[in-house]
Design an enzyme around this catalytic site. Structure first.
Site, short mmCIF file in Angstrom:
data_model
loop_
_atom_site.label_atom_id
_atom_site.label_comp_id
_atom_site.label_asym_id
_atom_site.label_seq_id
_atom_site.Cartn_x
_atom_site.Cartn_y
_atom_site.Cartn_z
N ASP A 55 0.86 -1.18 0.00
CA ASP A 55 0.00 0.00 0.00
C ASP A 55 0.90 1.23 0.00
OD1 ASP A 55 -1.71 2.10 0.53
OD2 ASP A 55 -2.91 0.99 1.99
N TYR B 31 -8.17 14.43 -7.80
CA TYR B 31 -7.34 13.77 -8.81
C TYR B 31 -6.61 14.82 -9.65
CZ TYR B 31 -6.14 10.56 -12.63
OH TYR B 31 -5.47 9.82 -13.58
N1 LIG Z 1 -6.35 5.24 -17.46
C1 LIG Z 1 -6.30 6.51 -17.79
O1 LIG Z 1 -7.09 6.98 -18.64
C2 LIG Z 1 -5.27 7.41 -17.17
C3 LIG Z 1 -5.11 8.71 -17.67
C4 LIG Z 1 -4.17 9.55 -17.12
C5 LIG Z 1 -3.38 9.11 -16.08
N2 LIG Z 1 -3.53 7.86 -15.59
C6 LIG Z 1 -2.67 7.46 -14.47
O2 LIG Z 1 -2.00 6.26 -14.79
C7 LIG Z 1 -1.66 5.61 -13.57
C8 LIG Z 1 -2.07 4.15 -13.66
O3 LIG Z 1 -3.47 4.09 -13.72
P1 LIG Z 1 -4.25 3.02 -14.60
O4 LIG Z 1 -5.10 3.75 -15.54
O5 LIG Z 1 -3.30 2.03 -15.10
O6 LIG Z 1 -5.24 2.43 -13.49
P2 LIG Z 1 -5.27 1.03 -12.72
O7 LIG Z 1 -6.40 1.15 -11.78
O8 LIG Z 1 -5.24 -0.10 -13.68
O9 LIG Z 1 -3.88 1.01 -11.93
C9 LIG Z 1 -3.67 1.72 -10.75
C10 LIG Z 1 -2.54 1.10 -9.99
O10 LIG Z 1 -2.37 1.86 -8.79
C11 LIG Z 1 -2.34 0.97 -7.72
N3 LIG Z 1 -2.84 1.56 -6.48
C12 LIG Z 1 -4.01 2.24 -6.26
N4 LIG Z 1 -4.10 2.54 -4.96
C13 LIG Z 1 -2.99 2.06 -4.36
C14 LIG Z 1 -2.50 2.05 -3.03
N5 LIG Z 1 -3.18 2.61 -2.01
N6 LIG Z 1 -1.31 1.43 -2.78
C15 LIG Z 1 -0.63 0.84 -3.78
N7 LIG Z 1 -1.01 0.84 -5.05
C16 LIG Z 1 -2.19 1.43 -5.32
C17 LIG Z 1 -3.20 -0.22 -8.12
O11 LIG Z 1 -2.88 -1.36 -7.33
C18 LIG Z 1 -2.80 -0.35 -9.58
O12 LIG Z 1 -1.62 -1.11 -9.67
C19 LIG Z 1 -2.35 6.37 -12.45
O13 LIG Z 1 -1.42 7.23 -11.84
C20 LIG Z 1 -3.40 7.16 -13.19
O14 LIG Z 1 -3.76 8.31 -12.49
C21 LIG Z 1 -4.45 6.99 -16.11
#
Ligand SMILES: NC(=O)c1ccc[n+]([C@@H]2O[C@H](COP(=O)([O-])OP(=O)(O)OC[C@H]3O[C@@H](n4cnc5c(N)ncnc54)[C@H](O)[C@@H]3O)[C@@H](O)[C@H]2O)c1
Length: 263
Positions: free
Chosen positions: A83, A168
């Site tokens: 975490d 966010y």
């Molecule tokens: N998907 C999109 O459209 C998008 C766009 C812009 C930015 N992002 C960013 O990309 C990154 C990855 O997101 P994603 O889209 O792959 O989503 P996702 O939900 O697939 O992945 C999120 C990851 O963060 C981890 N996480 C969340 N809370 C946590 C905690 N308390 N402790 C440890 N790990 C934690 C999860 O376990 C997971 O591995 C993020 O920073 C997100 O903000 C995503």
């Protein structure tokens, strides 16, 4: 997930450029040690796998994903539950690394309009912004040994603000500025610090928007490339920033959004 993920322009399909793997020299990350926070799903998992395919040894930290198929599956990726809001636990786990060449801070979460409440506000800031600082500070001495690099994950919501995601977007704006500040500070140790700013990418985090047909249509119609990004396409930009091809880049925010923020 609604359609449109692979039906637009500029992808790896017909008329596209093929899979991103071919853009990198084989084994270009051989012997390099990488740690990815948020590496258990989505963009972080795709980054862990791509860098492992290119030869790196990768530790992927995060929470267990809702579906086991989200986990990065590669013999050189070690998945560890951590975490990132547990500051001491995160710092200790990073410090356990024998060597570290690249830190990717990818852990992220959004609680949508609940972010107007204090609990969700604090949590979203803790996961996205505070944990990025904790990870960078814990990794700095390790990265300094070999002139390593950091890639943080911002968002186009750092540029726009978001009525439905106030914490966010504040966190992602903070990550953008933190990236620039750490780039200046860590340059003393020859550590490069850059960010990617993804647009709409087909992952569990984006499901709230993309499973809503009205919202998904609005997003797709505004995208010059006419489709969502894939986690692997963002992973490719992260790999570029970690590579020697980006040796003169630090403090950069690399937009990976199919042109969404350009129009
Ligand atoms: N998907 C999109 O459209 C998008 C766009 C812009 C930015 N992002 C960013 O990309 C990154 C990855 O997101 P994603 O889209 O792959 O989503 P996702 O939900 O697939 O992945 C999120 C990851 O963060 C981890 N996480 C969340 N809370 C946590 C905690 N308390 N402790 C440890 N790990 C934690 C999860 O376990 C997971 O591995 C993020 O920073 C997100 O903000 C995503």
């Amino acid at each position: 997930m609604t359609g449109g993920v692979g039906s637009g322009r500029g992808g790896g399909g017909a008329g596209g450029c093929g899979d991103v793997l071919g853009a990198f020299a084989p084994d270009s990350f051989a012997g390099r040690n990488v740690l990815v926070t948020g590496g258990t799903s989505g963009i972080g998992a795709a980054t862990a796998v791509l860098l492992a395919e290119l030869g790196a040894d990768v530790r992927a930290l995060g929470l267990p994903p809702a579906a086991a198929r989200e986990l990065p599956a590669h013999e050189r990726v070690r998945v560890e539950e951590q975490d990132v809001t547990d500051r001491d636990g995160l710092a200790r786990r990073i410090a356990e690394s024998r060597r570290l060449d690249c830190l990717i801070c990818c852990a992220g979460v959004s609680r949508d309009r609940a972010e107007y409440g204090r609990t969700a506000w604090d949590h979203v800031l803790a996961v996205n912004l505070d944990a990025t600082m904790t990870a960078c500070q814990a990794a700095r001495p390790l990265l300094a040994r070999g002139g390593g690099c950091v890639v943080t994950v911002s968002s186009m919501f750092a540029l726009f603000g978001s009525r439905d995601r106030p914490a966010y977007s504040a966190a992602k704006g903070g990550i953008t500025q933190l990236t620039r500040s750490l780039a200046a500070e860590y340059a003393d140790d020859a550590i490069r610090v850059n960010a990617v700013a993804p647009g709409f990418v087909a992952t569990p985090l984006a499901r709230g928007v993309l499973d809503n047909p009205h919202a998904a249509r609005a997003v797709l119609s505004r995208l010059p490339l006419g489709r969502l990004g894939s986690p692997r396409e963002v992973a490719s930009a992260i790999a570029f920033l970690c590579s020697t091809a980006a040796a003169y880049m630090t403090g950069s925010i690399l937009t990976v959004d199919g042109g969404y923020s350009a129009v």
